[in-house]
Motif scaffolding. Structure first.
Motif, short mmCIF file in Angstrom:
data_model
loop_
_atom_site.label_atom_id
_atom_site.label_comp_id
_atom_site.label_asym_id
_atom_site.label_seq_id
_atom_site.Cartn_x
_atom_site.Cartn_y
_atom_site.Cartn_z
N LEU A 22 0.83 -1.21 0.00
CA LEU A 22 0.00 0.00 0.00
C LEU A 22 0.86 1.26 0.00
CD1 LEU A 22 -2.74 -1.13 2.57
CD2 LEU A 22 -2.67 -1.46 0.10
N ALA A 23 2.16 1.05 -0.21
CA ALA A 23 3.11 2.18 -0.30
C ALA A 23 2.99 3.10 0.91
CB ALA A 23 2.89 2.96 -1.60
N LEU A 24 2.95 2.52 2.11
CA LEU A 24 2.89 3.34 3.33
C LEU A 24 4.32 3.72 3.68
CD1 LEU A 24 0.29 1.14 5.27
CD2 LEU A 24 -0.15 3.18 3.90
N GLU A 25 4.84 4.66 2.94
CA GLU A 25 6.28 4.90 2.93
C GLU A 25 6.85 5.35 4.26
OE1 GLU A 25 6.50 6.12 -1.79
OE2 GLU A 25 5.87 7.55 -0.27
N ASP A 26 6.09 6.13 5.00
CA ASP A 26 6.65 6.70 6.23
C ASP A 26 6.49 5.79 7.42
OD1 ASP A 26 5.77 10.13 5.49
OD2 ASP A 26 7.56 8.92 5.10
N GLY B 285 -5.24 5.07 8.42
CA GLY B 285 -5.72 6.02 7.42
C GLY B 285 -5.94 5.42 6.03
N LEU B 286 -6.21 4.13 5.98
CA LEU B 286 -6.43 3.51 4.67
C LEU B 286 -7.80 3.91 4.13
CD1 LEU B 286 -5.03 -0.08 5.36
CD2 LEU B 286 -3.82 2.00 4.68
N ASP B 287 -7.97 3.69 2.80
CA ASP B 287 -9.25 4.08 2.19
C ASP B 287 -9.82 2.94 1.35
OD1 ASP B 287 -7.58 6.18 -0.31
OD2 ASP B 287 -7.84 4.02 -0.22
N ASP C 207 -7.47 0.99 -0.87
CA ASP C 207 -6.62 0.10 -0.08
C ASP C 207 -7.38 -1.17 0.29
OD1 ASP C 207 -5.51 3.05 1.53
OD2 ASP C 207 -4.32 1.84 0.13
N GLU D 105 -7.29 -3.54 -2.42
CA GLU D 105 -5.91 -4.01 -2.59
C GLU D 105 -5.58 -5.06 -1.54
OE1 GLU D 105 -4.18 -2.53 -5.31
OE2 GLU D 105 -2.84 -4.23 -5.02
N LYS E 192 8.56 14.25 0.42
CA LYS E 192 7.65 13.71 1.44
C LYS E 192 6.45 14.62 1.66
CE LYS E 192 10.66 10.73 4.18
NZ LYS E 192 10.38 9.53 3.46
N ARG F 42 0.84 8.55 -2.20
CA ARG F 42 1.73 7.43 -1.90
C ARG F 42 1.61 6.30 -2.92
NH1 ARG F 42 -1.98 3.75 0.64
NH2 ARG F 42 -3.66 4.89 1.66
N ARG F 43 0.41 6.15 -3.51
CA ARG F 43 0.21 5.05 -4.46
C ARG F 43 0.61 5.42 -5.88
NH1 ARG F 43 -5.17 3.87 -1.65
NH2 ARG F 43 -5.85 5.97 -2.20
N VAL G 126 -5.74 -9.44 -10.19
CA VAL G 126 -4.95 -8.25 -10.53
C VAL G 126 -5.07 -7.17 -9.48
CG1 VAL G 126 -5.13 -8.68 -13.00
CG2 VAL G 126 -6.85 -7.29 -11.88
N SER G 127 -4.11 -6.23 -9.49
CA SER G 127 -4.08 -5.15 -8.51
C SER G 127 -4.98 -4.00 -8.94
CB SER G 127 -2.65 -4.64 -8.34
OG SER G 127 -2.65 -3.35 -7.77
N PRO G 128 -5.95 -3.62 -8.12
CA PRO G 128 -6.81 -2.49 -8.47
C PRO G 128 -6.06 -1.16 -8.48
CG PRO G 128 -7.33 -3.28 -6.26
CD PRO G 128 -6.35 -4.24 -6.83
N THR G 129 -5.01 -1.07 -7.68
CA THR G 129 -4.24 0.17 -7.65
C THR G 129 -3.50 0.37 -8.96
OG1 THR G 129 -3.95 -0.06 -5.28
CG2 THR G 129 -2.47 1.47 -6.40
N SER H 134 -11.36 -6.05 -10.30
CA SER H 134 -10.51 -5.98 -9.11
C SER H 134 -10.94 -4.88 -8.16
CB SER H 134 -9.05 -5.75 -9.51
OG SER H 134 -8.84 -4.43 -9.97
N HIS I 239 -10.43 11.96 -4.55
CA HIS I 239 -9.87 10.60 -4.54
C HIS I 239 -9.72 10.12 -5.97
CE1 HIS I 239 -9.80 6.19 -3.76
NE2 HIS I 239 -9.23 6.55 -2.62
#
Lengths: 93, 364, 388
Positions: A24-28, A46-48, A51, A54, B56, B63-64, B122-125, C191, C249
C-alpha cells in the motif's frame, strides 16, 4: 504440532504489517511500529476504499484466501488484530 | 495569456532553476539503459532518476502514485509555487494535461498481473493508475483544485492543443488560471519500440539541425507544467501571443528566434529548413531533455526563460550542416519574440508564439 | 452557448443507430450476456455490440475506431454531410479510455517471454489515436483531440469541441466518445469490486455494481450559420457545458457531490437558465453504490424530488469513454422525439438517495434537458441540450 514460520498468530501479524506497508506504499511507516490492535481505516492507519480492495488481493496472493464480498471484508479489515485472526483461522492446519 | 509559473521534472532534476542550469551547461551524455529481456542490448535514454521524484511533503497524498503521476504532480506544484499564486486562487484553476503515450509502464505492469495472477487476481491500484487521467486527479487532490480538468492524448501537437484549450477556458471565464502541461515517460517496452522504430543516436547526441528525413533520437521522459493566466495579470515570464496548428503558420513574420522541436522522434525533419533559413536565431534544446513527442513543452519553457531573463542559451549540440544562424553562445540578448516550432512529417506545423513582457520593457 | 446539433450517431448494445435504439428503449429488452469478443475467466455480464465483427478489410483497425466510424457516419449522414468533409472547417474531438493505451496482451506476452514482439499491434496503436484516425477517414482538416478523462471523456470532448466552434477554430465538429469492451478494463473494474454479477440496477436499493458495455455516441456540432448555409434548419442545440473537479480521490466520488454540483451550476449558467427550466436529466447512474448515492442525492438537492431522471446504463452498460457521448446523444434524441425511457433495473428506492428515477416511458414537455457524467479521478461534466 510444531508452529511453522508464518503460521503462528504473531508471525502472521508481523507478515501482514510488512505486506501492508509494502503493497500500500505506506512509505513513512515502519512495520514494527504498527500496533497489534491498530485500526486500519479512518484515524488509524488512514487507509481508504482503494486500499481495501488491494488488501483483498494481498490476502489472495499471500495466503490463498478469498473475500467473497466487501461487507464481509469490512469486519475482517477493521484492525491488524481482526485481519490477523481471520488469516490465522483460515490457514492453520 | 501569460506564463506566470513553470515547473519541470526531467533527466537532470527538478525545478525551473535546475532546468536553466541544464540549458547553460549544455549537452551531457545520456544513460545506457539495457532491456530487461535482452540484457546484452542497450539504448541511450534520458531517464528521470527516482531521487528526483521524492518529496515527502508534496507527495504525502500520492503514496500510491506511479512515476508518471509523481512527475506530473511535482512539476505542477512547482509551477504553482513559481507563480506565487495563493491557495484560494489556485482552488478555482483548471488543469490540462497532455501526453503522447500516457502511463504505459503502469499499463504493462497491469498486464504482468493478468498474466501472472489471472483475470481475477490483478491489482486495483495498478489499474487505477493506468487510467490516463489519474495524474491530473492526483494534481487536483494535492493542490485542492476544483476547476475543470482534462487529459488529452495525441501523437501530434498534443501540447499545442492543451495550450489552445487553456486559452479558450480563460476566454470562456471557466477559470482565470490554468495549470497546463505535458508528461511522458520512458520504460522497458517503449525503449524496445524506440529501438525498432527510430534511429537512435549512438553517441547520445540528438542533432536538431540536420533537417533530414531521418535523424538520431535519444528517448527522454519528464513533465513540464505552466501556470498560465488572463492577459491582465502580471506577466512573470512572457505572453503566449498565439498557438497555431495546421498546414501554415498564421503569423508569417520572422521572429527574433525559432526554437525547433526537431528531436528524431517526429519523422521527416526536412520541413524545418525553410524556417531555419529565415535569418532568425535558430536553436533547439531536445539534446538536453531527450526525444519526446511532447518535447514542445520543454522548448516552450526554454523560450519563456530566455524572454524573462533576456539571455539566449547556446544550442546544446551545434552540428550545423546547413550553416543556419545557430545560437552558439549563452549570453545576454535583446529578444522580443520567440516561436517554438513543431513540424511533423506530414507537413503539419505547430507554432507557439511567445512575446516578451512588454511592461518590463517600458518600465526601463 | 448556442451551438446547433445537426447530426446524432449512436451504436451500443441497445442497437445500431437511432431507430434500433429507440425500439430497445421502448421494449426494455435485456441486452446483457457473457463476453464473446475476448477470452476471460471472469463471468460478469456485459453489454456487447452484437454482430460487429471486422471484415478482412477492417482487420487492422481497432474495434473502438470502427465503433466511432459507425456512429460518426450516421451523424454525418443525418447532418447532410458526406464522407469527405474537406470542403468545410471541421474539428474532431472524441473521448475514449482503452483505445488510447498500448495494452495488446498478445504483443506483451511475446515480448515478455522472448524480448521481441510482433510489430502489427504497435503499428495499430501508433496509427490508432482515435480522433486522428476519424479525422483522417473523414478528411476533416481542423483541430483534432482525443480526450482521456475516464468516464466523462465523451461529455468533455463535446464541451471542448463547442469551445472550438465558439472561438471560430472550426465551423463544424464531430464530437462525442467511443470505447470497446476490452479484457484490460474488465479485469481492472473486477478488481475494484464494482462489477455486478447480475444486470445493473442504477439507483436501486439493491444495486450491486456496474456492467461494462461498449459503443459510440457522436454529435455533429456546428454554428447556426454553417448549418443554414448548408440548407439545414437546426432543431437541437448544445446550450451549456460545465466541468468541475472533486479534488478528493482517484476512484471514489466526493461524498457531498461538490464537483458535480459545480459542474451542473456552470452548465446551467452557460445556458442562461436555472434548475427549474430543466425538464429531465439523463443521469450517469452506473449502478455502483457510491456513484448513484452521490449523483442521486446531488440531483435531489439541486432539482427537488419531482425531477424526472433516468439512467441508460441498463440498456447499454457503462461504456466508459463513450458514456458521455451516448448520454448526450440520448438526451438530444429524447428532446427530439418527445419521450424518455423507463430507467431499467430500478425497483425500490434507496433511502440514502431519497429520489427515484422514472419507471415508465414519460413524455418530455420542456425545451431543456441535462446530461451528467461523473468520472474516476473526480472529474464531473454536465451538458445542457435544448430544443430550438
Amino acid at each position: 504440532m510444531e508452529e511453522q514460520q508464518g503460521n503462528s498468530l504473531p508471525e502472521i501479524r508481523k507478515q501482514l504489517k510488512k505486506l501492508l506497508v509494502e503493497n500500500l506504499a505506506l512509505e513513512d511507516i515502519n512495520p514494527e511500529e504498527i500496533k497489534d490492535d491498530e485500526i486500519l481505516f479512518g484515524d488509524g492507519l488512514g487507509l481508504d476504499s482503494l486500499d481495501a480492495v488491494e488488501i483483498v488481493v494481498i490476502l489472495q496472493r499471500n495466503f490463498g484466501l478469498e473475500i467473497q464480498d466487501m461487507e464481509q471484508g469490512q469486519k475482517i479489515f477493521y484492525s491488524i488484530e481482526t485481519l490477523a485472526n481471520y488469516v490465522y483461522e483460515n490457514t492453520r492446519e | 495569456m501569460n506564463i506566470n509559473g513553470i515547473g519541470t521534472v526531467f533527466t537532470r532534476g527538478r525545478g525551473i532553476e535546475n532546468f536553466e542550469e541544464a540549458l547553460i551547461e549544455g549537452w551531457v551524455p545520456p544513460f545506457q539503459q539495457s532491456y530487461s529481456m535482452l540484457p546484452d542490448k542497450s539504448l541511450p535514454v534520458y531517464r528521470v532518476n527516482k531521487e528526483y521524484i521524492v518529496d515527502k511533503k508534496l507527495l504525502k497524498k500520492t503514496r500510491r502514485a506511479d512515476k508518471f503521476s509523481k512527475m506530473a504532480v511535482l512539476a505542477a506544484c512547482d509551477a504553482v509555487a513559481d507563480s506565487g499564486l495563493g491557495a484560494d486562487e489556485i482552488e478555482s484553476a483548471g488543469i490540462i494535461l497532455s501526453t503522447a503515450f500516457g502511463p504505459h509502464a503502469t499499463t504493462f505492469r497491469f498486464l504482468d498481473d493478468i498474466m501472472d495472477y489471472g483475470d481475477d487476481g490483478v491489482s486495483p491500484t495498478l489499474f487505477s493508475n493506468s487510467v490516463h487521467n489519474a495524474a491530473a486527479s492526483y494534481i487536483s487532490s494535492v493542490l485542492n483544485i476544483h476547476g475543470p480538468t482534462l487529459t488529452l492524448t495525441q501523437f501530434k501537437s498534443s501540447f499545442h492543443q492543451a495550450l489552445i484549450l487553456a486559452e479558450l477556458w480563460i476566454k470562456q471565464k471557466r477559470c482565470n488560471n490554468v495549470l497546463v502541461g505535458s508528461v511522458d515517460e520512458s520504460g522497458d517496452v517503449m525503449q524496445y519500440i524506440c529501438a525498432k522504430k527510430l534511429e537512435t543516436a549512438k553517441d547520445g547526441k540528438i542533432r536538431p539541425f540536420r533537417f533530414a528525413p531521418v535523424s538520431p533520437a535519444v528517448p527522454g521522459e519528464g513533465a513540464v507544467f505552466f501556470l498560465v493566466s488572463k492577459q491582465d495579470r502580471y506577466k512573470e515570464y512572457c505572453t503566449i501571443l498565439s498557438v497555431t496548428t495546421g498546414s501554415s503558420l498564421i503569423n508569417e513574420t520572422t521572429p527574433d528566434m525559432y526554437i525547433l522541436d526537431a528531436n528524431g522522434m517526429g519523422g521527416d525533419e526536412t520541413g524545418y529548413l525553410k524556417f531555419a533559413s529565415s535569418g532568425a536565431i535558430i536553436t533547439g534544446y531536445a539534446p538536453v531533455f531527450g526525444s519526446m513527442l511532447t518535447g514542445s513543452a520543454f522548448n516552450c519553457a526554454a523560450g519563456a526563460l530566455m524572454l524573462k531573463k533576456q539571455i539566449k542559451y547556446k544550442s546544446p549540440v551545434q552540428d550545423n550542416p546547413h550553416s543556419v544562424n545557430l545560437c552558439l553562445k549563452t549570453e545576454p540578448a535583446d529578444i522580443d519574440d520567440i516561436i517554438c516550432l513543431n513540424n511533423t512529417c506530414n507537413g503539419q506545423t505547430g507554432a507557439i508564439s511567445l512575446l516578451r513582457n512588454v511592461d518590463e520593457l517600458f518600465s526601463r | 452557448m448556442n451551438i446547433a446539433i445537426t447530426g446524432i450517431g449512436i451504436i451500443s448494445a441497445a442497437g445500431k443507430g437511432i431507430n434500433e435504439t429507440l425500439a430497445t428503449f421502448r421494449s426494455s429488452a435485456a441486452n446483457t450476456g457473457q463476453v464473446s469478443i475476448f477470452h476471460t475467466d471472469l463471468s460478469y455480464p456485459v453489454f456487447e455490440v452484437k454482430n460487429f465483427s471486422s471484415s478482412s478489410l477492417q482487420k487492422n483497425s481497432q474495434r473502438t475506431i470502427r465503433l466511432a466510424m459507425a456512429a460518426a457516419g450516421e451523424a454525418a449522414a443525418e447532418a447532410g454531410l458526406a464522407d469527405n468533409l474537406s470542403p468545410y472547417r471541421v474539428g474532431v474531438c472524441l473521448g475514449t479510455t482503452v483505445a488510447s493505451q498500448l495494452n495488446d496482451i498478445e504483443f506483451y506476452q511475446k515480448y515478455r517471454s522472448t524480448g521481441t514482439g510482433p510489430p502489427e499491434p504497435v503499428n495499430r496503436y501508433l496509427n490508432g489515436n482515435l480522433a486522428e484516425a476519424v479525422a483522417q477517414k473523414f478528411k476533416a482538416n481542423g483541430p483534432s483531440v482525443t480526450v482521456v478523462n475516464a468516464c466523462s471523456s465523451g461529455a468533455d470532448a463535446i464541451g471542448l469541441a463547442a469551445a472550438w466552434i465558439e472561438s471560430g477554430l472550426c465551423d463544424i465538429a464531430l464530437a462525442g466518445g467511443a470505447d470497446e469492451l476490452n479484457r484490460v478494463p474488465f479485469c481492472g473494474f473486477g478488481s475494484l469490486g464494482i462489477l455486478s454479477d447480475s444486470v445493473c440496477k442504477p439507483f436501486d436499493r439493491e444495486r450491486s455494481g456496474l456492467n461494462l458495455g461498449e459503443g459510440a455516441g457522436i454529435l455533429v456540432l456546428e454554428t447556426e450559420d454553417s448549418a443554414r448555409d448548408r440548407g439545414v434548419e437546426p432543431l437541437l442545440f448544445l446550450s451549456g457545458y460545465g466541468s468541475a473537479g472533486d479534488a478528493y480521490h482517484i476512484t471514489a466520488p466526493h461524498p457531498e457531490g461538490s464537483g458535480l454540483k459545480a459542474a451542473i451550476k456552470s452548465a446551467l449558467d452557460d445556458a442562461g437558465i436555472n434548475s427549474g427550466d430543466i425538464d429531465f436529466v439523463n443521469a450517469h447512474g452506473t449502478g455502483t453504490k457510491e456513484n448513484d448515492k452521490v449523483e442521486g442525492s446531488t440531483l435531489l438537492k439541486i432539482f427537488g424530488p419531482e425531477l424526472k431522471f433516468y439512467s441508460s446504463k441498463g440498456f447499454t452498460g457503462h461504456t466508459l469513454g463513450a458514456a458521455g457521448g451516448l448520454e448526450a446523444a440520448f438526451t438530444a434524441i429524447a428532446l427530439k422525439y418527445g419521450w424518455i425511457p423507463a430507467s431499467p433495473g430500478f425497483q425500490s428506492i434507496d433511502n440514502q438517495i431519497a429520489i427515484s428515477p422514472i419507471t415508465k416511458i414519460t413524455p418530455v414537455k420542456g425545451n431543456f434537458a441535462l446530461s451528467t457524467s461523473l468520472a474516476f479521478g473526480g472529474t464531473n461534466a454536465a451538458l445542457v441540450i435544448s430544443l430550438g
